[in-house]
Design an enzyme around this catalytic site. Sequence first.
Site, PDB file in Angstrom:
ATOM      1  N   ASP A 168      -3.881  -9.224   1.780  1.00  0.00           N
ATOM      2  CA  ASP A 168      -4.776  -8.890   2.909  1.00  0.00           C
ATOM      3  C   ASP A 168      -6.084  -9.679   2.825  1.00  0.00           C
ATOM      4  OD1 ASP A 168      -5.653  -7.299   0.729  1.00  0.00           O
ATOM      5  OD2 ASP A 168      -6.106  -5.549   1.977  1.00  0.00           O
TER       6      ASP A 168
ATOM      7  N   HIS B 158      -1.431  -7.677  -2.062  1.00  0.00           N
ATOM      8  CA  HIS B 158      -2.444  -8.645  -2.517  1.00  0.00           C
ATOM      9  C   HIS B 158      -2.488  -9.868  -1.619  1.00  0.00           C
ATOM     10  CE1 HIS B 158      -4.206  -6.914  -6.159  1.00  0.00           C
ATOM     11  NE2 HIS B 158      -3.053  -6.302  -6.304  1.00  0.00           N
TER      12      HIS B 158
ATOM     13  N   ASP C  32      -6.185  -1.054   3.519  1.00  0.00           N
ATOM     14  CA  ASP C  32      -6.191   0.393   3.293  1.00  0.00           C
ATOM     15  C   ASP C  32      -6.948   1.124   4.402  1.00  0.00           C
ATOM     16  OD1 ASP C  32      -4.944  -0.428   1.027  1.00  0.00           O
ATOM     17  OD2 ASP C  32      -6.605   0.047  -0.322  1.00  0.00           O
TER      18      ASP C  32
ATOM     19  N   SER D 141      -4.562   5.018  -1.773  1.00  0.00           N
ATOM     20  CA  SER D 141      -5.734   4.867  -0.907  1.00  0.00           C
ATOM     21  C   SER D 141      -6.535   6.136  -0.676  1.00  0.00           C
ATOM     22  CB  SER D 141      -5.343   4.291   0.464  1.00  0.00           C
ATOM     23  OG  SER D 141      -5.120   2.937   0.343  1.00  0.00           O
ATOM     24  N   SER D 142      -6.674   6.945  -1.726  1.00  0.00           N
ATOM     25  CA  SER D 142      -7.541   8.109  -1.558  1.00  0.00           C
ATOM     26  C   SER D 142      -8.983   7.667  -1.290  1.00  0.00           C
ATOM     27  CB  SER D 142      -7.478   9.008  -2.793  1.00  0.00           C
ATOM     28  OG  SER D 142      -7.877   8.291  -3.933  1.00  0.00           O
TER      29      SER D 142
END
Length: 387
Positions: A35, A33, A174, A128-129
């Site tokens: 980025d 938390h 991500d 991060s799919s």
Amino acid sequence: MVDHAERQFRSIFGRAPDVLVRAPGRINLIGEHVDYLGGLVMPAAIDRAIIAAAGPIAEPVVRVWTELSGQKGAPILISLDDLTPRQGSDSWQNYLIGVLAVMRDAGVKLPGFEVALTADLPTGAGLSSSAALETATALIVEALTEVSQEPIKRALLCQKAEHDYAGVPCGIMDQLAVGACVAGHALMIDCRDLSLTPVPIPEGIAIVVADSRVKHALGDGEYRKRREDCEAAATMLGVPALRDATLAQVNAAAESLGDRLFRRARHAVTEIARVTEFAASLSGEDFSSAGRLMRASHDSLRDDFEVSCPELDALVEAAYDFGPERGLIGSRMTGGGFGGSTVSLVREDAKDAFMEHLKIAFSKKFTHPASFFTTRAADGARILRPN
Ligand code: GLA
């Protein structure tokens, strides 16, 4: 996995795929938390991925068959003339539609194609799919056209798709992790200037992922609220972003910030500082310091940022209960939180006992099972065919 994707494409579309793309998931070792505050993060791509098999078609449509969890069925049809966001149970398509629309808006002449999406990467597990699906879509378009993009440019494009089409005001971690990671390394990303520094993960360390199976959905508003809290705190501190604040500044402003914003800001500045320290600890193989930093990160996310949940806390507690004497290096929640997974670094020879320990501890507290796997730091997304 690649053979499986190719076989699925053949059986559904009746021909061989011209394009094969691999887009991995990611864990984040530390820097959570931060980025979207221009901070530092340290993710690694993992060896679980989305594999897309695709081939061009003449009509201006995209036909998608997917076995991504919860989305199986007959191929769905997306018209390239109607790239508007979908609602409800179709909203997973927005990752694809968003990337197509953003590429079109950037001047790319979109090709029609059919695609089979296969994966050994769980969805909604904080791995991060979504960024993997976005990146796979961009790479398919690149493979079918003359367009070829730098990983940073592609990541920014995918982030824009997520903002504008999936409605999640995410940072850049991500998409960059999925696109630019290097096997055997974590990737330190400076999210302000987007400089990338691969940091080797020492030999003999296993990465263990524990999926709490609490489905995390960042679109539900809590993620956005955290981001807004941080922006409000930065404004009150008179800095462009919390990356620019010091702990002394935050402490001095405690009263005017009020309890909630104070805690949000304290998480941000302490977490960013932890990333630099963690990178040095990992490189210097100072595992007790690395473990202490991962634990401090989790505690801060739980107490100050309030993005953990009882299942993640229980998994992390169980990890520290296993302890360094039995081979634990460190453990923490990974990704956006509100469910999803924890990541642990464990001595290679201890990983099976560690997973068993977590499994038993989790089953004593919760009625549903968590799931566990070991992974290694893998390369970022690639076009596998044509090569
Ligand atoms: C999600 C977002 C990222 C990042 C993490 C938290 O994964 O997509 O941009 O903010 O949460 O670190």
